[in-house]
Design an enzyme around this catalytic site. Sequence first.
Site, PDB file in Angstrom:
ATOM      1  N   ARG A  32     -31.052 -10.796   8.281  1.00 38.01           N
ATOM      2  CA  ARG A  32     -30.824  -9.363   8.560  1.00 38.01           C
ATOM      3  C   ARG A  32     -31.719  -8.680   9.997  1.00 38.01           C
ATOM      4  O   ARG A  32     -31.187  -8.271  10.754  1.00 38.01           O
ATOM      5  CB  ARG A  32     -31.644  -8.428   7.345  1.00 38.01           C
ATOM      6  CG  ARG A  32     -31.540  -7.116   7.380  1.00 38.01           C
ATOM      7  CD  ARG A  32     -31.878  -6.721   6.201  1.00 38.01           C
ATOM      8  NE  ARG A  32     -33.119  -7.301   5.476  1.00 38.01           N
ATOM      9  CZ  ARG A  32     -33.254  -7.113   4.307  1.00 38.01           C
ATOM     10  NH1 ARG A  32     -32.231  -6.574   3.447  1.00 38.01           N
ATOM     11  NH2 ARG A  32     -34.293  -7.852   3.638  1.00 38.01           N
TER      12      ARG A  32
ATOM     13  N   ASP B 184     -35.299 -17.390   6.532  1.00 37.66           N
ATOM     14  CA  ASP B 184     -34.857 -16.758   7.493  1.00 37.66           C
ATOM     15  C   ASP B 184     -35.683 -17.546   9.059  1.00 37.66           C
ATOM     16  O   ASP B 184     -35.074 -17.342  10.148  1.00 37.66           O
ATOM     17  CB  ASP B 184     -35.316 -15.218   7.731  1.00 37.66           C
ATOM     18  CG  ASP B 184     -34.257 -14.497   6.857  1.00 37.66           C
ATOM     19  OD1 ASP B 184     -33.018 -14.924   6.649  1.00 37.66           O
ATOM     20  OD2 ASP B 184     -34.471 -13.239   6.524  1.00 37.66           O
TER      21      ASP B 184
ATOM     22  N   ARG C  41     -39.441  -7.707  -4.826  1.00 37.62           N
ATOM     23  CA  ARG C  41     -40.028  -6.906  -3.506  1.00 37.62           C
ATOM     24  C   ARG C  41     -40.555  -5.390  -4.085  1.00 37.62           C
ATOM     25  O   ARG C  41     -39.896  -4.813  -4.747  1.00 37.62           O
ATOM     26  CB  ARG C  41     -38.847  -6.677  -2.596  1.00 37.62           C
ATOM     27  CG  ARG C  41     -38.421  -7.662  -1.885  1.00 37.62           C
ATOM     28  CD  ARG C  41     -37.377  -7.462  -0.713  1.00 37.62           C
ATOM     29  NE  ARG C  41     -37.016  -8.604   0.168  1.00 37.62           N
ATOM     30  CZ  ARG C  41     -36.172  -9.183   0.007  1.00 37.62           C
ATOM     31  NH1 ARG C  41     -35.163  -9.207  -0.951  1.00 37.62           N
ATOM     32  NH2 ARG C  41     -35.879 -10.394   0.770  1.00 37.62           N
TER      33      ARG C  41
ATOM     34  N   ASP D 183     -42.016 -12.079   5.827  1.00 28.35           N
ATOM     35  CA  ASP D 183     -42.405 -11.225   6.641  1.00 28.35           C
ATOM     36  C   ASP D 183     -42.962  -9.984   5.607  1.00 28.35           C
ATOM     37  O   ASP D 183     -44.221  -9.730   5.980  1.00 28.35           O
ATOM     38  CB  ASP D 183     -41.094 -10.690   7.362  1.00 28.35           C
ATOM     39  CG  ASP D 183     -41.295  -9.933   8.399  1.00 28.35           C
ATOM     40  OD1 ASP D 183     -42.558 -10.366   9.204  1.00 28.35           O
ATOM     41  OD2 ASP D 183     -40.943  -8.588   8.600  1.00 28.35           O
TER      42      ASP D 183
ATOM     43  N   ARG E 142      -6.203 -20.867  11.899  1.00 20.90           N
ATOM     44  CA  ARG E 142      -6.575 -19.811  11.652  1.00 20.90           C
ATOM     45  C   ARG E 142      -7.957 -19.294  12.322  1.00 20.90           C
ATOM     46  O   ARG E 142      -8.492 -20.288  12.808  1.00 20.90           O
ATOM     47  CB  ARG E 142      -6.917 -19.507  10.186  1.00 20.90           C
ATOM     48  CG  ARG E 142      -5.585 -19.049   9.374  1.00 20.90           C
ATOM     49  CD  ARG E 142      -6.246 -18.819   8.051  1.00 20.90           C
ATOM     50  NE  ARG E 142      -4.912 -18.440   7.255  1.00 20.90           N
ATOM     51  CZ  ARG E 142      -4.715 -18.567   5.969  1.00 20.90           C
ATOM     52  NH1 ARG E 142      -5.794 -19.179   5.138  1.00 20.90           N
ATOM     53  NH2 ARG E 142      -3.739 -17.911   5.290  1.00 20.90           N
TER      54      ARG E 142
ATOM     55  N   GLY F   8     -37.869 -12.561  -0.702  1.00 12.39           N
ATOM     56  CA  GLY F   8     -36.696 -13.339  -1.181  1.00 12.39           C
ATOM     57  C   GLY F   8     -36.932 -14.824  -1.424  1.00 12.39           C
ATOM     58  O   GLY F   8     -38.036 -15.533  -0.651  1.00 12.39           O
TER      59      GLY F   8
ATOM     60  N   GLN G 137     -27.115 -19.422   0.140  1.00 17.52           N
ATOM     61  CA  GLN G 137     -27.885 -19.921   1.080  1.00 17.52           C
ATOM     62  C   GLN G 137     -29.291 -19.827   0.628  1.00 17.52           C
ATOM     63  O   GLN G 137     -30.207 -20.450   1.139  1.00 17.52           O
ATOM     64  CB  GLN G 137     -27.802 -19.005   2.496  1.00 17.52           C
ATOM     65  CG  GLN G 137     -26.356 -19.435   3.155  1.00 17.52           C
ATOM     66  CD  GLN G 137     -26.281 -18.023   4.105  1.00 17.52           C
ATOM     67  OE1 GLN G 137     -26.451 -18.213   5.325  1.00 17.52           O
ATOM     68  NE2 GLN G 137     -25.685 -16.924   3.690  1.00 17.52           N
TER      69      GLN G 137
ATOM     70  N   THR H 204     -39.509 -18.791   3.582  1.00 19.88           N
ATOM     71  CA  THR H 204     -38.228 -17.704   3.672  1.00 19.88           C
ATOM     72  C   THR H 204     -37.161 -18.764   4.474  1.00 19.88           C
ATOM     73  O   THR H 204     -37.510 -19.408   5.152  1.00 19.88           O
ATOM     74  CB  THR H 204     -38.612 -16.511   4.752  1.00 19.88           C
ATOM     75  OG1 THR H 204     -37.534 -16.167   5.497  1.00 19.88           O
ATOM     76  CG2 THR H 204     -39.418 -16.960   5.730  1.00 19.88           C
TER      77      THR H 204
ATOM     78  N   ASP I   3     -38.370 -16.377  10.273  1.00 22.13           N
ATOM     79  CA  ASP I   3     -38.783 -15.352  11.301  1.00 22.13           C
ATOM     80  C   ASP I   3     -40.387 -15.087  11.248  1.00 22.13           C
ATOM     81  O   ASP I   3     -40.543 -13.800  11.310  1.00 22.13           O
ATOM     82  CB  ASP I   3     -37.938 -14.139  10.890  1.00 22.13           C
ATOM     83  CG  ASP I   3     -38.116 -13.691   9.313  1.00 22.13           C
ATOM     84  OD1 ASP I   3     -38.671 -14.504   8.731  1.00 22.13           O
ATOM     85  OD2 ASP I   3     -37.765 -12.266   9.343  1.00 22.13           O
TER      86      ASP I   3
ATOM     87  N   GLY J 139     -20.425 -26.634  15.666  1.00 31.04           N
ATOM     88  CA  GLY J 139     -19.534 -26.566  16.753  1.00 31.04           C
ATOM     89  C   GLY J 139     -18.880 -25.323  16.933  1.00 31.04           C
ATOM     90  O   GLY J 139     -17.498 -25.032  17.184  1.00 31.04           O
TER      91      GLY J 139
HETATM   92  O1  F6P Z   1     -34.947 -13.652   2.460  1.00 40.52           O
HETATM   93  C1  F6P Z   1     -34.678 -13.384   3.406  1.00 40.52           C
HETATM   94  C2  F6P Z   1     -32.953 -12.942   3.280  1.00 40.52           C
HETATM   95  O2  F6P Z   1     -32.121 -13.795   2.595  1.00 40.52           O
HETATM   96  C3  F6P Z   1     -32.336 -12.194   4.469  1.00 40.52           C
HETATM   97  O3  F6P Z   1     -31.871 -13.065   5.172  1.00 40.52           O
HETATM   98  C4  F6P Z   1     -31.392 -11.139   3.695  1.00 40.52           C
HETATM   99  O4  F6P Z   1     -31.168 -10.214   4.851  1.00 40.52           O
HETATM  100  C5  F6P Z   1     -32.306 -10.846   2.765  1.00 40.52           C
HETATM  101  O5  F6P Z   1     -33.048 -11.579   2.360  1.00 40.52           O
HETATM  102  C6  F6P Z   1     -31.400 -10.305   1.567  1.00 40.52           C
HETATM  103  O6  F6P Z   1     -32.240  -9.947   0.415  1.00 40.52           O
HETATM  104  P1  F6P Z   1     -31.843  -9.552  -1.059  1.00 40.52           P
HETATM  105  O7  F6P Z   1     -30.421  -9.549  -1.260  1.00 40.52           O
HETATM  106  O8  F6P Z   1     -32.347 -10.502  -1.952  1.00 40.52           O
HETATM  107  O9  F6P Z   1     -32.455  -8.028  -1.195  1.00 40.52           O
END
Ligand code: F6P
Length: 347
Positions: A196, A152, A96, A127, A187, A35, A279, A150, A154, A210
């Site tokens: 993910r 994320d 990917r 990752d 609301r 990503g 994002q 990334t 992570d 908040g």
């Molecule tokens: O790169 C991380 C991320 O944005 C994750 O948070 C998300 O789950 C995933 O990639 C989505 O990947 P794509 O829509 O590019 O397959």
Amino acid sequence: MFSGEGEYQEKLDKFRTQIQLMTELRKIGLMTSGGDSPGMNAAIRAVVRTAIYYGIEIYGIRRGYQGMIEGDIFEMKTTDVANIIQRGGTILKTARSKAFRTPEGMQQAYDQLMAKGIEALVLIGGDGTFKGAVEFFEKYTIPAVGLPGTIDKDLAGTDYTIGFDTAVNTAVDAIDKIRDTAEAHDRLFIVEVMGRDAGYIALNSGIACGAEDILLPEINTNIEEVLKRIDYDERRRKTVHILVVAEGDDFGGATELLKKVSERFPKLDTRATILGHIQRGGSPTYADRVLASRLGHAAIMALREGRTQVMVGVINGALHYTPFEQVVKQNAQMSADMIEMIRVLAV
Ligand code: F6P
């Protein structure tokens, strides 16, 4: 000291013998993979310019491991990276690659690198990128340094990853706007953010906005507890209720939650928003630009110093080198105090 350090050192010695003094490096390949994340371009710029500064030829590999397999490799000059520090996405494009996971794919990738005379690699990704790297370098001895790219966050071995700060700020900006309309209508809003397998964006954007509740993949969601808290807030007439959920939460994302909340509280005016890929894009924040520049420069310096099969990160402000295996074996730890804080600050 980390587990498997002996084995790692052995590998390292093997690489060192093979490549001799890395200051003699002539051709380095560079790719972004997985990503995309804001700041990847700033990292590319830093890698390219540092390499050229030290007299090393730098070759861009388009679309990550997929481009490596296909030999989509071209020489980069300093002008190729002009005016990109402020741009989201990645000029090298990303993918990917399923093919890279096969022995044939890896062999093809290696052959392409050898055909182009590439002596070392800089890999920017998350990752999946490092998992691929571990498998590749078990078979083929080509030196490589990784950079954490990334949204994320992570990965172990760094306090921040390139793109995380921008992604959180994008989420914060969006949730603030949602709070305005939520307040105007009294609301309840469920906002799903990316992640993910990791909840760092959810945790940080939720705290910064908040949020009344934050649901993370790292913590099993007790839906009854979540509903109880909504009920409590309703009874004390808390008019705005923002619930931030990471896409990988075990109960499900915003859609599942919306169903459950609407079913239990039919009188509540409830809406769900999925922030999604906004994002991942956008101009990187200053923090991501500086981090990416620092790490991009460090990657070339690391290769010149003979470091290999490590990811460069920053821990407590200092550069840190973590073997690829260690980066993917574990996720960065979530701070217990921040998790504890979620409920306290929503009182
Ligand atoms: O790169 C991380 C991320 O944005 C994750 O948070 C998300 O789950 C995933 O990639 C989505 O990947 P794509 O829509 O590019 O397959």
